[in-house]
Design an enzyme around this catalytic site. Structure first.
Site, PDB file in Angstrom:
ATOM      1  N   ASP A  14       0.836  -1.203   0.000  1.00  0.00           N
ATOM      2  CA  ASP A  14       0.000   0.000   0.000  1.00  0.00           C
ATOM      3  C   ASP A  14       0.873   1.256   0.000  1.00  0.00           C
ATOM      4  O   ASP A  14       1.546   1.553   0.996  1.00  0.00           O
ATOM      5  CB  ASP A  14      -0.895  -0.028   1.247  1.00  0.00           C
ATOM      6  CG  ASP A  14      -2.101   0.876   1.125  1.00  0.00           C
ATOM      7  OD1 ASP A  14      -2.191   1.626   0.155  1.00  0.00           O
ATOM      8  OD2 ASP A  14      -2.971   0.812   2.018  1.00  0.00           O
ATOM      9  N   ASP A  15       0.908   1.970  -1.112  1.00  0.00           N
ATOM     10  CA  ASP A  15       1.672   3.229  -1.228  1.00  0.00           C
ATOM     11  C   ASP A  15       3.184   3.018  -1.150  1.00  0.00           C
ATOM     12  O   ASP A  15       3.900   3.856  -0.602  1.00  0.00           O
ATOM     13  CB  ASP A  15       1.262   4.228  -0.138  1.00  0.00           C
ATOM     14  CG  ASP A  15      -0.140   4.778  -0.324  1.00  0.00           C
ATOM     15  OD1 ASP A  15      -0.873   4.275  -1.180  1.00  0.00           O
ATOM     16  OD2 ASP A  15      -0.495   5.721   0.405  1.00  0.00           O
ATOM     17  N   CYS A  53      -5.466   4.224  -4.461  1.00  0.00           N
ATOM     18  CA  CYS A  53      -5.553   2.881  -3.868  1.00  0.00           C
ATOM     19  C   CYS A  53      -6.686   2.032  -4.424  1.00  0.00           C
ATOM     20  O   CYS A  53      -6.451   0.973  -5.009  1.00  0.00           O
ATOM     21  CB  CYS A  53      -5.699   2.999  -2.357  1.00  0.00           C
ATOM     22  SG  CYS A  53      -4.335   3.834  -1.526  1.00  0.00           S
ATOM     23  N   ASP A 242       0.223  -0.790  -5.015  1.00  0.00           N
ATOM     24  CA  ASP A 242      -0.955  -0.258  -5.713  1.00  0.00           C
ATOM     25  C   ASP A 242      -0.675   1.063  -6.418  1.00  0.00           C
ATOM     26  O   ASP A 242      -1.226   1.335  -7.485  1.00  0.00           O
ATOM     27  CB  ASP A 242      -2.149  -0.123  -4.749  1.00  0.00           C
ATOM     28  CG  ASP A 242      -1.840   0.730  -3.524  1.00  0.00           C
ATOM     29  OD1 ASP A 242      -0.684   1.139  -3.327  1.00  0.00           O
ATOM     30  OD2 ASP A 242      -2.782   0.974  -2.729  1.00  0.00           O
ATOM     31  N   ASN A 243       0.167   1.907  -5.813  1.00  0.00           N
ATOM     32  CA  ASN A 243       0.481   3.203  -6.415  1.00  0.00           C
ATOM     33  C   ASN A 243       1.776   3.725  -5.812  1.00  0.00           C
ATOM     34  O   ASN A 243       2.446   3.034  -5.041  1.00  0.00           O
ATOM     35  CB  ASN A 243      -0.661   4.210  -6.222  1.00  0.00           C
ATOM     36  CG  ASN A 243      -1.176   4.298  -4.801  1.00  0.00           C
ATOM     37  OD1 ASN A 243      -2.296   3.888  -4.524  1.00  0.00           O
ATOM     38  ND2 ASN A 243      -0.368   4.803  -3.890  1.00  0.00           N
TER      39      ASN A 243
END
Length: 497
Positions: A14-15, A53, A242-243
């Site tokens: 996540d991130d 996300c 995700d990003n």
């Protein structure tokens, strides 16, 4: 025997961005992810479609861009963006094949009925020991029932917490599990070129590195659990973020720091340590999983077969062990991307085309200023950047250029990887600009993108009217000085493949 099955394990950070040792970040501690890359394939030109996300996860789970699947922005709270119920999703596909499907940790897509994972353990926990224990229980159940499995683990690390500079390293469950992380120093962290170096950023990066260390520990424990049960020899492991990282000029933007991301694949018995420079998209992940388990994408019958748009991604298995950049006739050497919302108030629809040399952005509502995500605006790093003496710079980009963008951006990313020098109005690049625009719009038309705009309206939505004689001017925006339609060229839709 369970070993005859082919399984899929999808690990989603996540991130994270490219903050990993195997991707060249100095001082970071990510030995387990680095080892996974050393055992498998590390893609160096992997791109998410979007930099938010929920949207990015939906593209991974559907093989469709957000403008196709309806997950235009974040799922939680007041945002409430949802995947359309007629869209075919990964759990639908693998449920139809008789797999034990599951998700553990962060879900962040909806509605639940569109994502019918058999095992559904939605959790906000940062205790990666607990996450690994739930994965182990999932593996045990698959072995006991002699079923193949498709498991997604959505880690919450290294996402920010609800403070201005924290990453949950002092959360009670984290402290209890002894997962606070090593004592990184200010000089240990690396300030990447997309953001400005200020003391407040380094304070955040220390906490960010700790959260990445905790993520990496969790990855190691999950892979240990897989191996201890003898399942590593028949399980395809895919790891992505995700990003981009949760800092200004990365997350929520379609610039490189927001969408060029880690993509590591380990196939049993493959050539180890492959560094692969071919272009891959996160839309390729679901077709790859389907290919791995021995099926052809599109041939599996689900409740939404025939209703959902055709996936345009490709399985990466045929090129997985390629250490050479293939020619364009053997593998696509470009990717497209699509971003519309982050939070519901963060509306800035953009589409992009990325090749090895050029990056083209179409900023559909460029008359708006580029919005700040709440957690980035509230961060101490942004406060430090905006209060620094002298002109405010975000990396190498002036603040004004970050906030106010033209209708088109074109960058030579080989010479200008930070995407600072916009070539869209440079007379020497007009042929490249025109070619990029035409390719992007053909892709928008092929994917029924409602944000293919002409004269300030959706050309896609207006097509029924143009077939009835409406003359839609071939220009991005309504021309206030010449709003008429008689003396301008009419828009003609691209030819669909």
């Amino acid at each position: 025997m369970i070993r005859e099955h082919k399984n899929v394990l999808l690990l989603v950070a996540d991130d994270l961005g490219l903050y990993l040792g195997c991707y060249g970040t100095k001082g970071i501690k990510s030995p387990n992810i680095d080892a996974l890359a050393a055992e498998g394939t590390r893609f160096t030109n992997a791109f998410a479609s979007t930099a938010s996300c929920s949207g990015s996860r939906s593209t991974i789970y559907t093989g469709l861009h957000t403008h196709q699947n309806g997950q235009y922005g974040l799922e939680h709270g007041w945002n409430h963006f949802q995947t359309h119920e007629h869209i075919e999703t990964a759990p639908q596909v693998f449920n139809s094949l008789g797999f034990q499907t599951g998700i553990i940790g962060k879900v962040h897509v909806g509605p639940r009925r569109a994502y019918p994972w058999e095992v559904f353990e939605d959790s906000q926990s940062r205790d990666t020991k607990w996450v690994a224990s739930r994965a182990a229980a999932f593996f045990d159940k698959a072995k006991e029932t002699n079923r193949p499995f498709h498991l997604t683990i959505g880690f919450h690390d290294p996402h920010r917490d609800n403070t201005r500079e924290g990453f949950s390293n002092d959360a009670p469950e984290v402290v209890k599990a002894g997962l606070e992380g090593p004592d990184f120093r200010v000089d240990d962290v690396e300030v990447q070129s997309f953001i400005s170096d200020v003391p407040e950023l380094r304070t955040e990066l220390i906490q960010y590195y700790k959260a990445i260390w905790r993520l990496d520990k969790g990855i190691g424990w999950v892979l240990d659990a897989l191996r201890e049960r003898g399942l590593d020899s028949n399980t395809l492991v895919v790891f992505v973020s995700d990003n981009g990282a949760p800092f200004i000029n990365s997350k929520t933007t379609l610039y490189e720091a927001g969408v060029q991301l880690p993509f590591i694949v380990r196939k049993p018995h493959q050539e180890p340590g492959v560094v692969n420079s071919n272009f891959v998209s996160f839309l390729d992940i679901l077709p790859t999983a389907i290919d791995w388990v021995g099926h052809k994408d599109g041939d599996i019958k689900t409740p939404n077969t025939g209703k959902s748009p055709k996936r345009l991604g490709d399985s990466v298995l045929p090129i997985l062990e390629s250490s050479q950049t293939l020619s364009g006739d053997k593998w696509k050497q470009h990717v497209f991307g699509s971003h519309t919302f982050h939070e519901i108030q963060n509306y800035y629809p953009t589409r992009y085309l990325r090749t090895h040399k050029y990056k083209y952005h179409r900023n559909i509502k460029n008359r708006l200023d580029f919005p700040f995500a709440a957690d980035l605006y509230g961060s101490i790093s942004w406060e430090g950047i905006r209060n620094k003496d002298g002109p405010v710079m975000i990396g190498k980009r002036p603040l004004e250029a970050y906030l106010f963008r033209g209708p088109e951006e074109l960058y030579d990313v080989e010479k200008d990887p930070e995407e600072v020098h916009n070539l869209a109005e440079n007379e020497n690049y007009q042929d490249i600009l025109k070619d990029s625009r035409e390719k992007l719009e053909a892709w928008q038309y092929e994917t029924n993108d409602a944000w293919l705009f002409r004269d300030g309206v959706s050309a896609t939505v207006m097509e029924d009217y143009t077939k009835l004689g409406l003359r839609l001017p071939d220009r991005f925006e309504l021309d206030l000085k010449n709003p008429g339609t008689k003396n301008v060229d009419a828009w003609k839709p691209p030819v669909r493949k």
